[in-house]
Design a protein around this motif. Structure first.
Motif, PDB file in Angstrom:
ATOM      1  N   MET A  16      -4.233   6.442  -5.352  1.00 17.20           N
ATOM      2  CA  MET A  16      -4.137   6.077  -3.943  1.00 17.20           C
ATOM      3  C   MET A  16      -4.585   7.212  -3.031  1.00 17.20           C
ATOM      4  O   MET A  16      -5.398   7.011  -2.118  1.00 17.20           O
ATOM      5  N   ALA A  95       6.400   5.896  -2.470  1.00 15.88           N
ATOM      6  CA  ALA A  95       7.075   4.605  -2.293  1.00 15.88           C
ATOM      7  C   ALA A  95       8.582   4.768  -2.378  1.00 15.88           C
ATOM      8  O   ALA A  95       9.107   5.410  -3.288  1.00 15.88           O
ATOM      9  N   MET A 115       2.463   4.012   4.080  1.00 16.22           N
ATOM     10  CA  MET A 115       2.325   3.063   2.984  1.00 16.22           C
ATOM     11  C   MET A 115       0.941   2.423   3.051  1.00 16.22           C
ATOM     12  O   MET A 115       0.702   1.487   3.799  1.00 16.22           O
ATOM     13  N   ASN A 117      -2.421   0.509   1.093  1.00 16.15           N
ATOM     14  CA  ASN A 117      -2.667  -0.323  -0.074  1.00 16.15           C
ATOM     15  C   ASN A 117      -4.062  -0.043  -0.613  1.00 16.15           C
ATOM     16  O   ASN A 117      -4.871   0.650   0.017  1.00 16.15           O
ATOM     17  N   LEU A 118      -4.375  -0.560  -1.791  1.00 11.94           N
ATOM     18  CA  LEU A 118      -5.588  -0.146  -2.498  1.00 11.94           C
ATOM     19  C   LEU A 118      -6.893  -0.360  -1.725  1.00 11.94           C
ATOM     20  O   LEU A 118      -7.806   0.466  -1.841  1.00 11.94           O
ATOM     21  N   GLY A 125      -8.167  -1.643   4.135  1.00 13.32           N
ATOM     22  CA  GLY A 125      -6.778  -1.680   3.714  1.00 13.32           C
ATOM     23  C   GLY A 125      -5.814  -1.905   4.855  1.00 13.32           C
ATOM     24  O   GLY A 125      -6.190  -2.220   5.984  1.00 13.32           O
ATOM     25  N   THR A 165       6.245  -2.739   2.520  1.00  8.93           N
ATOM     26  CA  THR A 165       5.688  -2.277   1.245  1.00  8.93           C
ATOM     27  C   THR A 165       5.522  -3.443   0.281  1.00  8.93           C
ATOM     28  O   THR A 165       4.499  -3.550  -0.412  1.00  8.93           O
ATOM     29  N   SER A 168       2.368  -5.724   2.062  1.00  6.17           N
ATOM     30  CA  SER A 168       1.009  -5.175   2.090  1.00  6.17           C
ATOM     31  C   SER A 168       0.756  -4.137   1.008  1.00  6.17           C
ATOM     32  O   SER A 168      -0.353  -4.043   0.480  1.00  6.17           O
ATOM     33  N   GLY A 169       1.782  -3.353   0.656  1.00  9.82           N
ATOM     34  CA  GLY A 169       1.595  -2.348  -0.384  1.00  9.82           C
ATOM     35  C   GLY A 169       1.428  -2.965  -1.759  1.00  9.82           C
ATOM     36  O   GLY A 169       0.507  -2.622  -2.505  1.00  9.82           O
ATOM     37  N   CYS A 170       2.304  -3.899  -2.092  1.00 11.80           N
ATOM     38  CA  CYS A 170       2.225  -4.589  -3.384  1.00 11.80           C
ATOM     39  C   CYS A 170       1.287  -5.788  -3.334  1.00 11.80           C
ATOM     40  O   CYS A 170       0.863  -6.286  -4.375  1.00 11.80           O
ATOM     41  N   PRO A 172      -1.897  -6.507  -2.744  1.00 13.41           N
ATOM     42  CA  PRO A 172      -3.145  -6.641  -3.500  1.00 13.41           C
ATOM     43  C   PRO A 172      -2.929  -7.071  -4.951  1.00 13.41           C
ATOM     44  O   PRO A 172      -3.702  -7.877  -5.480  1.00 13.41           O
TER      45      PRO A 172
END
Length: 269
Positions: A16, A95, A115, A117-118, A125, A165, A168-170, A172
């Motif tokens: 990341m 995280a 936070m 994301n990919l 992102g 998180t 949007s973080g998880c 993808p």
């Protein structure tokens, strides 16, 4: 951008943090000579970025970003905190690690949770931020640094950060799973696997772009393309039956959010 910190240290440069760094440099917002990566390994970094195994012996950066694994926080803090005492801006992509947990371990002028994301590596992102007023000098610096990565959102209440998180973080990972399932469904109705995957990926890509550009809610868009008695409506009736899709995603995000709660509790200890 004048608000971007002049001198930036990255502590750890895994997947990341590396994606963020590469996009910063590719966008032109950050020059390679502004960044020092401090990582005992051999991270993939843009040409011109300085790489050190340990922090330099003197001087402080304008901003320092923690990019190590959350479970490494205490070990990193023990060795790093005395060296970077008084750093103006501490950013963290760890995280589940709250601002208070970071402030307890590091003496910094400001602490901001980040936070990403990919898709930040493509400049498409989402980056959620929390920790200082967005209009403050350090808030503007954090926003400016993240701007080239995609959508930047400040989260007012830290207790909502775990939910952000999860979404949007998880997210993808969940979208990748959906594309895979859509492609498998295409195979089930007779398509070749390679072709089904290409069609599924392109369909999600195009539909996402349309949703992002539309003034209407995606739910309205869905109903608009589903003519009464048509094939889209028949398929959507399956997704909508007993709110199956919605309930599945609520269960999915709840599980991810609750795991974030557990990580935060562990970091408080």
């Amino acid at each position: 951008m004048s608000d971007i910190p002049e001198k930036i240290w990255l502590i750890g440069c895994g997947n990341m943090a590396g994606a963020m760094l590469r996009q910063w440099v590719a966008s032109g917002d950050v020059s390679p000579d502004q960044v020092t990566v401090i990582d005992p390994g051999t991270p993939k970094i843009p040409e011109g970025v300085r790489h050190l195994q340990s922090p330099p012996e003197d001087g402080l950066p304008d901003a320092l970003m923690l990019g190590v694994k959350p479970q490494m926080l205490d070990g990193v803090a023990e060795s790093l905190a005395p060296r970077v005492q008084g750093v103006p801006l501490l950013l963290s992509i760890l995280a589940g690690v709250e601002v208070a947990a970071l402030a307890k371990r590091f003496d910094a002028g400001a602490v901001v949770r980040v936070m990403p994301n990919l898709p930040v590596g493509l400049g498409k992102g989402v980056v959620a931020l929390h920790g200082v007023p967005p209009g403050s000098a350090q808030g503007k610096a954090a926003s400016a640094l993240m701007d080239s990565l995609g959508l930047v959102e400040w989260i007012d209440k830290e207790e909502l950060f775990d939910s952000v998180t999860a979404l949007s973080g998880c997210g993808p990972g969940f979208v990748f799973r959906f594309i895979d399932a859509l492609a498998d469904a295409g195979v089930a109705v007779g398509l070749e696997p390679d072709q089904a995957l290409r069609l599924a990926t392109a369909t999600v890509n195009g539909s996402s772009a349309m949703a992002a550009d539309a003034d209407d809610n995606p739910g309205v868009l869905a109903d608009r393309v589903a003519s009464p008695g048509g094939s889209t409506r028949e398929g959507m009736n399956v997704l909508d039956r007993d709110e199956a899709l919605k309930n599945l995603l609520i269960e999915t995000l709840t599980a991810a959010r609750d795991r974030n709660h557990e990580l935060a509790a562990a970091a408080r200890g």
